[in-house]
Motif scaffolding. Structure first.
Motif, short mmCIF file in Angstrom:
data_model
loop_
_atom_site.label_atom_id
_atom_site.label_comp_id
_atom_site.label_asym_id
_atom_site.label_seq_id
_atom_site.Cartn_x
_atom_site.Cartn_y
_atom_site.Cartn_z
N GLU A 130 0.82 -1.20 0.00
CA GLU A 130 0.00 0.00 0.00
C GLU A 130 0.86 1.26 0.00
O GLU A 130 1.94 1.28 0.62
CB GLU A 130 -0.91 0.04 1.23
N VAL A 131 0.38 2.28 -0.69
CA VAL A 131 1.07 3.57 -0.67
C VAL A 131 0.04 4.69 -0.47
O VAL A 131 -1.14 4.54 -0.81
CB VAL A 131 1.86 3.84 -1.98
N LEU A 132 0.52 5.80 0.07
CA LEU A 132 -0.28 7.00 0.20
C LEU A 132 0.08 7.93 -0.95
O LEU A 132 1.26 8.18 -1.22
CB LEU A 132 0.03 7.68 1.54
N LEU A 133 -0.92 8.44 -1.65
CA LEU A 133 -0.68 9.26 -2.83
C LEU A 133 -0.34 10.70 -2.42
O LEU A 133 -1.15 11.62 -2.49
CB LEU A 133 -1.90 9.24 -3.74
N THR A 134 0.90 10.87 -1.97
CA THR A 134 1.37 12.20 -1.59
C THR A 134 1.77 12.99 -2.83
O THR A 134 2.07 12.42 -3.89
CB THR A 134 2.60 12.08 -0.67
N GLU A 135 1.81 14.30 -2.68
CA GLU A 135 2.19 15.15 -3.81
C GLU A 135 3.65 14.95 -4.18
O GLU A 135 4.04 15.13 -5.34
CB GLU A 135 1.91 16.62 -3.48
N GLU A 136 4.50 14.59 -3.20
CA GLU A 136 5.92 14.33 -3.49
C GLU A 136 6.08 13.07 -4.33
O GLU A 136 6.99 12.98 -5.16
CB GLU A 136 6.72 14.20 -2.19
N PHE A 137 5.18 12.11 -4.13
CA PHE A 137 5.25 10.85 -4.86
C PHE A 137 4.61 10.97 -6.24
O PHE A 137 5.20 10.58 -7.25
CB PHE A 137 4.56 9.76 -4.04
N LEU A 138 3.40 11.55 -6.32
CA LEU A 138 2.69 11.58 -7.60
C LEU A 138 1.58 12.62 -7.59
O LEU A 138 0.75 12.65 -6.67
CB LEU A 138 2.08 10.21 -7.90
N THR A 139 1.55 13.46 -8.60
CA THR A 139 0.36 14.22 -8.97
C THR A 139 0.02 13.84 -10.40
O THR A 139 0.91 13.70 -11.25
CB THR A 139 0.58 15.75 -8.87
N PHE A 140 -1.27 13.66 -10.67
CA PHE A 140 -1.66 13.10 -11.96
C PHE A 140 -3.02 13.65 -12.35
O PHE A 140 -4.03 13.36 -11.70
CB PHE A 140 -1.70 11.57 -11.86
N GLU A 141 -3.05 14.46 -13.41
CA GLU A 141 -4.29 15.10 -13.85
C GLU A 141 -4.32 15.17 -15.38
O GLU A 141 -3.30 15.38 -16.01
CB GLU A 141 -4.39 16.54 -13.31
N HIS A 142 -5.52 15.04 -15.91
CA HIS A 142 -5.79 15.43 -17.30
C HIS A 142 -6.71 16.64 -17.19
O HIS A 142 -7.93 16.52 -17.22
CB HIS A 142 -6.48 14.31 -18.08
N THR A 195 -1.84 16.10 -20.18
CA THR A 195 -1.65 15.47 -18.88
C THR A 195 -0.67 16.26 -18.03
O THR A 195 0.47 16.49 -18.43
CB THR A 195 -1.16 14.02 -19.05
N ASN A 196 -1.14 16.66 -16.87
CA ASN A 196 -0.31 17.37 -15.90
C ASN A 196 0.14 16.35 -14.87
O ASN A 196 -0.65 15.91 -14.03
CB ASN A 196 -1.14 18.49 -15.25
N ALA A 197 1.41 15.96 -14.93
CA ALA A 197 1.91 14.90 -14.07
C ALA A 197 3.27 15.27 -13.47
O ALA A 197 4.10 15.91 -14.13
CB ALA A 197 2.04 13.59 -14.85
N LYS A 198 3.45 14.86 -12.24
CA LYS A 198 4.76 14.96 -11.59
C LYS A 198 4.98 13.66 -10.84
O LYS A 198 4.24 13.33 -9.91
CB LYS A 198 4.82 16.14 -10.64
N LEU A 199 5.98 12.92 -11.27
CA LEU A 199 6.19 11.56 -10.82
C LEU A 199 7.53 11.41 -10.12
O LEU A 199 8.58 11.70 -10.70
CB LEU A 199 6.12 10.62 -12.04
N MET A 200 7.50 11.02 -8.84
CA MET A 200 8.69 10.70 -8.06
C MET A 200 9.77 11.78 -8.15
O MET A 200 10.94 11.51 -8.35
CB MET A 200 9.25 9.35 -8.49
N GLY A 201 9.33 13.04 -8.04
CA GLY A 201 10.29 14.13 -8.01
C GLY A 201 10.83 14.56 -9.35
O GLY A 201 11.63 15.51 -9.43
#
Length: 281
Positions: A143-155, A201-207
């Motif tokens: 399990e993981v918590l979807l933190t902003e540092e880990f992942l932001t993901f938007e269309h 797609t507005n994404a920021k993945l693992m820094g």
């Protein structure tokens, strides 16, 4: 005898006059037929999405997040819907079409939806990625918590469904006792559609550097049912309930276009209120 003949001729003349008067019809209503008409509309929408499994893969990672929740991003009743400089910012629908006959039409349009992954939700995952636990995301082994540092993901500019539709329209005004449909008409419409997904797609993945760009990501299919309210022959308000399936196997998540990818599929339910016009070509 002459008098009888005259009376008979006069009677025949009167009967012919009455028959001619009875067969003289009023001008046909503009709304009686649709063949050859062109229509165009613009409106707004709201969406709901099913949960989705999202797979992220690149040079040194390949992992899947399960049952991710997402929401739309409504703007409400806002002047941006009619501001030419900002009218692409809200969730909008544009469509133009042509009637092949009185009931069937073909059209092309853009459903500009928005899809925002819900942050700070705990989800299951499988696979591997580097620096695990360094983004405040680790909950347990699966399990993981979807933190902003880990992942932001938007269309969000947006989940652009560019599609064609084949639709049927039926005048149901008589059900409501409406006689003069050139003043007000109610139509029932149903249709099927298919097209491509061209999200920004507005994404920021693992820094990694935030990515936000248009990219052809997949396809969609949809069906709809709606009511059309036409006023004074040429202007209408159309409400629709549209459901469909979206599959995007080729989502771009970073500027390394051929390396970092995501994929997902989900169902959507969309409500639409649009304003338009219909004219004969």
């Amino acid at each position: 005898m002459k008098k009888i003949t005259f009376l008979a001729l006069a009677l025949c003349y009167n009967l012919l006059t009455v028959a001619q008067t009875n067969t003289t019809t009023t001008p046909e209503k503009y709304t009686s037929h649709n063949k050859g008409k062109f229509y165009i509309f613009w409106g707004g929408n709201r969406e709901s999405y099913s949960k989705s499994d999202i797979r992220f893969r690149g040079d040194n990672y390949d992992f899947t997040l399960y049952n991710v929740i997402a929401d739309d991003k409504p703007k409400g009743w806002h002047v941006d819907y009619v501001n030419p400089k900002r009218m692409t910012i809200p969730q909008t629908n544009f469509r133009m079409g042509y009637f092949l006959n009185d009931h069937y039409n073909i059209s092309i349009g853009l459903d500009h939806m928005k899809y925002v992954m819900r942050q700070f939700e705990t989800v299951n995952y499988s696979g591997t990625y580097p620096n695990q636990g360094s983004y405040g995301e680790t909950i347990s082994a699966n399990e993981v918590l979807l933190t902003e540092e880990f992942l932001t993901f938007e269309h969000t500019d947006g989940l652009n469904y560019i599609n064609s539709e084949f639709s049927r329209v039926d005048d149901i005004s008589k059900i409501f006792g409406i006689q003069n449909t050139d003043k007000f008409q109610i139509n029932l419409t149903e249709g099927l559609g298919a097209g491509i997904l061209y999200p920004k797609t507005n994404a920021k993945l693992m820094g990694m550097e935030r990515h936000d760009d248009f990219h052809v990501a997949g396809y969609g299919v949809s069906g709809k049912v709606g009511l059309n309210f036409t006023f004074f022959k040429y202007f209408f308000v159309q409400t629709e309930l549209k459901g469909g399936y979206i599959n995007m196997p080729n989502i771009q998540t970073t500027y390394r276009e051929n390396i970092d990818k995501a994929s997902q599929d989900f169902h959507f339910l969309q409500t639409v209120v649009a304003f338009g016009g219909i004219f004969r070509l």
